[in-house]
Design a protein around this motif. Sequence first.
Motif, PDB file in Angstrom:
ATOM      1  N   GLY A   1       0.434  -1.410  -0.243  1.00 16.39           N
ATOM      2  CA  GLY A   1       0.031  -0.417   0.047  1.00 16.39           C
ATOM      3  C   GLY A   1       0.977   0.927   0.046  1.00 16.39           C
ATOM      4  O   GLY A   1       0.437   2.765   0.437  1.00 16.39           O
ATOM      5  N   SER A   2       2.119   1.146  -0.403  1.00 16.63           N
ATOM      6  CA  SER A   2       2.828   2.292  -0.571  1.00 16.63           C
ATOM      7  C   SER A   2       2.206   2.951  -1.309  1.00 16.63           C
ATOM      8  O   SER A   2       2.810   2.513  -2.714  1.00 16.63           O
ATOM      9  N   SER A   3       2.709   4.323  -1.214  1.00 18.30           N
ATOM     10  CA  SER A   3       2.004   4.893  -2.178  1.00 18.30           C
ATOM     11  C   SER A   3       3.924   6.192  -3.387  1.00 18.30           C
ATOM     12  O   SER A   3       3.405   5.814  -4.604  1.00 18.30           O
ATOM     13  N   SER A   4       3.897   5.932  -2.022  1.00 20.04           N
ATOM     14  CA  SER A   4       6.186   6.112  -3.603  1.00 20.04           C
ATOM     15  C   SER A   4       6.145   4.703  -4.183  1.00 20.04           C
ATOM     16  O   SER A   4       6.778   5.249  -4.852  1.00 20.04           O
ATOM     17  N   MET A   5       6.063   3.561  -3.553  1.00 17.88           N
ATOM     18  CA  MET A   5       5.881   2.579  -4.600  1.00 17.88           C
ATOM     19  C   MET A   5       5.249   2.737  -5.744  1.00 17.88           C
ATOM     20  O   MET A   5       5.918   2.679  -7.163  1.00 17.88           O
ATOM     21  N   LEU A   6       4.660   3.007  -5.599  1.00 19.26           N
ATOM     22  CA  LEU A   6       3.122   2.825  -6.438  1.00 19.26           C
ATOM     23  C   LEU A   6       3.420   4.069  -7.767  1.00 19.26           C
ATOM     24  O   LEU A   6       3.811   4.701  -8.423  1.00 19.26           O
ATOM     25  N   THR A   7       4.212   5.462  -7.178  1.00 22.81           N
ATOM     26  CA  THR A   7       4.533   6.652  -7.804  1.00 22.81           C
ATOM     27  C   THR A   7       5.447   6.348  -8.539  1.00 22.81           C
ATOM     28  O   THR A   7       6.263   6.576  -9.430  1.00 22.81           O
ATOM     29  N   GLU A   8       6.580   5.094  -7.855  1.00 26.65           N
ATOM     30  CA  GLU A   8       8.050   4.916  -8.687  1.00 26.65           C
ATOM     31  C   GLU A   8       7.254   3.917  -9.951  1.00 26.65           C
ATOM     32  O   GLU A   8       8.032   3.914 -10.365  1.00 26.65           O
ATOM     33  N   GLY A   9       6.526   3.501  -9.300  1.00 22.45           N
ATOM     34  CA  GLY A   9       5.699   2.547 -10.868  1.00 22.45           C
ATOM     35  C   GLY A   9       5.186   3.264 -12.166  1.00 22.45           C
ATOM     36  O   GLY A   9       5.960   2.608 -13.004  1.00 22.45           O
ATOM     37  N   VAL A  10       4.705   4.231 -11.746  1.00 21.79           N
ATOM     38  CA  VAL A  10       3.924   5.092 -12.573  1.00 21.79           C
ATOM     39  C   VAL A  10       5.533   5.716 -13.575  1.00 21.79           C
ATOM     40  O   VAL A  10       5.460   5.759 -14.893  1.00 21.79           O
TER      41      VAL A  10
ATOM     42  N   ALA B   1       5.282  13.964 -13.183  1.00 18.12           N
ATOM     43  CA  ALA B   1       5.543  14.599 -12.397  1.00 18.12           C
ATOM     44  C   ALA B   1       3.733  14.649 -11.808  1.00 18.12           C
ATOM     45  O   ALA B   1       3.510  14.773 -10.663  1.00 18.12           O
ATOM     46  N   GLY B   2       2.815  15.003 -12.725  1.00 13.49           N
ATOM     47  CA  GLY B   2       1.644  14.983 -12.336  1.00 13.49           C
ATOM     48  C   GLY B   2       0.984  13.653 -12.276  1.00 13.49           C
ATOM     49  O   GLY B   2       0.531  13.891 -10.331  1.00 13.49           O
ATOM     50  N   VAL B   3       1.344  12.967 -12.048  1.00 13.18           N
ATOM     51  CA  VAL B   3       0.514  11.552 -11.190  1.00 13.18           C
ATOM     52  C   VAL B   3       1.638  11.492  -9.672  1.00 13.18           C
ATOM     53  O   VAL B   3       0.561  11.560  -8.744  1.00 13.18           O
ATOM     54  N   SER B   4       2.852  11.758 -10.125  1.00 11.53           N
ATOM     55  CA  SER B   4       3.582  11.720  -8.423  1.00 11.53           C
ATOM     56  C   SER B   4       2.957  12.479  -7.457  1.00 11.53           C
ATOM     57  O   SER B   4       1.944  11.889  -6.624  1.00 11.53           O
ATOM     58  N   ILE B   5       2.466  13.838  -7.295  1.00 11.75           N
ATOM     59  CA  ILE B   5       2.168  14.548  -7.285  1.00 11.75           C
ATOM     60  C   ILE B   5       0.792  14.204  -6.217  1.00 11.75           C
ATOM     61  O   ILE B   5       0.286  14.949  -5.262  1.00 11.75           O
ATOM     62  N   TYR B   6      -0.255  13.943  -7.885  1.00 15.17           N
ATOM     63  CA  TYR B   6      -1.569  13.951  -7.157  1.00 15.17           C
ATOM     64  C   TYR B   6      -1.971  12.844  -6.389  1.00 15.17           C
ATOM     65  O   TYR B   6      -2.444  12.590  -5.272  1.00 15.17           O
ATOM     66  N   GLU B   7      -0.976  11.414  -6.717  1.00 16.11           N
ATOM     67  CA  GLU B   7      -1.076  10.321  -5.308  1.00 16.11           C
ATOM     68  C   GLU B   7      -0.353  10.765  -4.452  1.00 16.11           C
ATOM     69  O   GLU B   7      -1.251  10.259  -3.792  1.00 16.11           O
ATOM     70  N   GLY B   8       0.347  11.383  -4.331  1.00 16.35           N
ATOM     71  CA  GLY B   8       1.097  11.841  -2.620  1.00 16.35           C
ATOM     72  C   GLY B   8       0.052  12.943  -2.305  1.00 16.35           C
ATOM     73  O   GLY B   8      -0.474  12.576  -1.316  1.00 16.35           O
ATOM     74  N   TRP B   9      -0.718  14.249  -2.772  1.00 23.70           N
ATOM     75  CA  TRP B   9      -1.797  14.529  -2.077  1.00 23.70           C
ATOM     76  C   TRP B   9      -2.521  13.922  -1.268  1.00 23.70           C
ATOM     77  O   TRP B   9      -3.357  13.819  -0.206  1.00 23.70           O
ATOM     78  N   LEU B  10      -2.960  12.548  -2.363  1.00 26.06           N
ATOM     79  CA  LEU B  10      -3.863  11.617  -2.068  1.00 26.06           C
ATOM     80  C   LEU B  10      -3.480  11.114  -0.881  1.00 26.06           C
ATOM     81  O   LEU B  10      -4.181  10.755  -0.650  1.00 26.06           O
ATOM     82  N   HIS B  11      -2.053  10.499  -0.573  1.00 22.69           N
ATOM     83  CA  HIS B  11      -2.007   9.678   0.285  1.00 22.69           C
ATOM     84  C   HIS B  11      -1.871  10.973   1.702  1.00 22.69           C
ATOM     85  O   HIS B  11      -1.630   9.956   2.944  1.00 22.69           O
ATOM     86  N   ILE B  12      -1.361  11.854   1.544  1.00 16.88           N
ATOM     87  CA  ILE B  12      -1.843  12.710   2.304  1.00 16.88           C
ATOM     88  C   ILE B  12      -3.183  13.014   3.146  1.00 16.88           C
ATOM     89  O   ILE B  12      -3.004  12.841   4.588  1.00 16.88           O
ATOM     90  N   ARG B  13      -3.834  13.096   2.369  1.00 15.53           N
ATOM     91  CA  ARG B  13      -5.602  13.556   2.568  1.00 15.53           C
ATOM     92  C   ARG B  13      -5.849  11.901   3.598  1.00 15.53           C
ATOM     93  O   ARG B  13      -6.747  11.900   4.561  1.00 15.53           O
ATOM     94  N   GLN B  14      -5.868  10.801   2.486  1.00 19.15           N
ATOM     95  CA  GLN B  14      -6.392   9.668   2.906  1.00 19.15           C
ATOM     96  C   GLN B  14      -5.634   8.357   3.053  1.00 19.15           C
ATOM     97  O   GLN B  14      -4.688   7.748   2.472  1.00 19.15           O
ATOM     98  N   PRO B  15      -4.255   8.634   4.268  1.00 23.80           N
ATOM     99  CA  PRO B  15      -3.168   7.324   4.428  1.00 23.80           C
ATOM    100  C   PRO B  15      -3.752   6.273   4.669  1.00 23.80           C
ATOM    101  O   PRO B  15      -4.830   5.903   4.842  1.00 23.80           O
ATOM    102  N   GLU B  16      -3.243   5.490   3.583  1.00 24.04           N
ATOM    103  CA  GLU B  16      -3.445   4.202   3.714  1.00 24.04           C
ATOM    104  C   GLU B  16      -2.890   3.608   5.264  1.00 24.04           C
ATOM    105  O   GLU B  16      -2.044   3.964   5.810  1.00 24.04           O
ATOM    106  N   PRO B  17      -3.554   2.630   5.611  1.00 20.94           N
ATOM    107  CA  PRO B  17      -2.455   1.281   6.857  1.00 20.94           C
ATOM    108  C   PRO B  17      -0.964   0.996   6.414  1.00 20.94           C
ATOM    109  O   PRO B  17      -1.399   0.589   5.699  1.00 20.94           O
ATOM    110  N   LEU B  18      -0.417   1.109   7.689  1.00 25.96           N
ATOM    111  CA  LEU B  18       0.660   0.421   7.256  1.00 25.96           C
ATOM    112  C   LEU B  18       1.239  -0.565   6.959  1.00 25.96           C
ATOM    113  O   LEU B  18      -0.115  -0.961   8.145  1.00 25.96           O
TER     114      LEU B  18
END
Length: 318
Positions: free
Chosen positions: A38-47, A98-115
């Motif tokens: 459920g890592s946002s940064s890993m999803l970002t890195e995949g994109v 860049a767009g998807v990375s920033i958007y995904e990061g913002w969503l993860h900050i607003r609604q963080p997933e359980p670690l």
Amino acid sequence: MAKTGRVAHIRENIVLYGALLANIGIAVAKFVASALTGSSSMLTEGVHSMVDSGNQLLLLYGQARAKKPADAAHPFGYGRELYFWAFVVAILIFAVGAGVSIYEGWLHIRQPEPLRGPAVNYIVLAIAFLMEGASWTIAVREFGRKRGPSSWWQSIRRSKDPAGFIVLFEDSAALIGLIVAAIGVWASHYFGNARLDGVASIVIGLVLGAVAVLLAREAKGLLIGESADRAIIDTVWALLDRRPEITAVNHIRTIHTAPDAVFVAISADFADDLRMGRAESLIEEMESEMKRAIPELTSIYIRPEKREDALVQPRASA
């Protein structure tokens, strides 16, 4: 014969093929790790890796298109089409990476997933770093082999082949992104705050945005048309200076029609007593001499013109 041609093509584009294979494998691993943890940064890195893979395919396509022979519609060939696809690559990095990375990061900050357990992330990041590092090493070696005595930044600014410096920038951004992603994953678990993983995604997006702006600026210059290197222009001047039949060189203008193809237009004042037949032979001799000395000169135009009637541009100092 065809097999030899394919091998030569792969060797010529080893930087692009190496980066392509690395990014495809890394992208799959990152997406699997993101799904498991459920890592946002890993999803970002995949994109990020998927965008890079698409970019390498676009550059390979652009190189193939650039090799099309000249025709009536494009008398100087299709070489500059590669510059168009390089600009498209820069736009994709900015808009998608860049767009998807920033958007995904913002969503993860607003609604963080359980670690969840970070072990998978660390393993994938380590493997990705090794593969990206190998691709980056190939890019650095190839670019360093061609840059000569100039500094790295000067070589990038002067380079007329976008494939080399785009992969260099992409791989450098990828390595930075992997480090940021690893810090984000570690900080999220160490501090028990999943939002930090989202912050890492935004940082990765900002890095990609900065790289995209740099690449767009370089690609724009190539699209508009850049002159040949100073060494090429100086060689043309030297060859003309050796001709006693030329009393003055009014100007020399060059433009790259492809990474390894240059068009040169010369205005020169010929001696008044030079007969027409001799002038024609002289121009042919000069063209042959220039092409032998500078293989990149694919098109040469020499115009006899009185100095008082010409637009005079003095020889630039080295």
